[in-house]
Motif scaffolding. Sequence first.
Motif, short mmCIF file in Angstrom:
data_model
loop_
_atom_site.label_atom_id
_atom_site.label_comp_id
_atom_site.label_asym_id
_atom_site.label_seq_id
_atom_site.Cartn_x
_atom_site.Cartn_y
_atom_site.Cartn_z
N HIS A 75 1.06 -1.24 0.05
CA HIS A 75 0.03 -0.02 -0.15
C HIS A 75 0.79 1.29 0.07
O HIS A 75 0.40 2.24 -0.59
CB HIS A 75 -0.94 -0.02 1.10
N TYR A 76 2.01 1.19 0.79
CA TYR A 76 2.52 2.71 1.10
C TYR A 76 3.93 2.40 0.46
O TYR A 76 4.60 3.51 0.13
CB TYR A 76 2.87 2.88 2.55
N GLY A 130 -2.38 -4.89 -0.53
CA GLY A 130 -2.20 -3.47 0.11
C GLY A 130 -2.14 -2.63 -1.19
O GLY A 130 -2.42 -1.44 -1.19
N ASN A 133 -5.46 -1.88 -2.60
CA ASN A 133 -5.98 -1.03 -1.40
C ASN A 133 -7.42 -2.04 -0.98
O ASN A 133 -8.60 -1.35 -0.61
CB ASN A 133 -6.82 0.32 -2.00
N ASP A 135 -9.44 -3.52 1.92
CA ASP A 135 -9.74 -3.01 3.33
C ASP A 135 -8.95 -3.87 4.39
O ASP A 135 -8.88 -5.03 4.38
CB ASP A 135 -11.18 -2.97 3.84
#
Length: 195
Positions: A75-76, A130, A133, A135
Amino acid sequence: MLRRLYDWTMSLAARRSAEVWLAIIAFVESSIFLVPADVLFVPMALARPQRVWRYALVATVFSVLGGIAGWYLGHYAYESIAKPILEFYGKLDAFEQLKASVDYETIVLLLVTSGLAHLPPIKVVTILSGAVNIDLTLFIISAIVARGARFFLLAWLLQRYGESIRHFIEKRLGLLTGVVAGIMIVAFIGYRLVH
């Protein structure tokens, strides 16, 4: 190289710090490590059957925490960290194709099948979750169910059958859980085609 890594992981089971190593291996397996925690879990459970449920809990908790780390990587930090990891394992092209073609329901199915049978490898699915995205709460619940089912099933088999089940687990449990995962995938595809 893979054989040496496997042998090294097996050697950890004989150490006093085996439970700590189980936690570490379960954590990193879910995001970056190649050898599954089962390799350490099985000999530990056979050596100390009275602790088998504790080991299953440790493996589940740290596998889920490692999965969360994988989710955060995807995700990041996909470009800076996750992409080079996937490239190192030769999974980047497959990952990119998967990322472009999956929907939310498919990711949830992959979370369950990878948690139970490593189909596809758990680290790929945690990073993918991730990156697309998924949840985080749903991700965590799916990981707890799938990883918990795997480790607690192993614990039950080892406690019930002991050393006699070891050969079956090492040789055929992956196949058996793969068949179950395959049935789930076929059922999911059938459901999608009908609806």
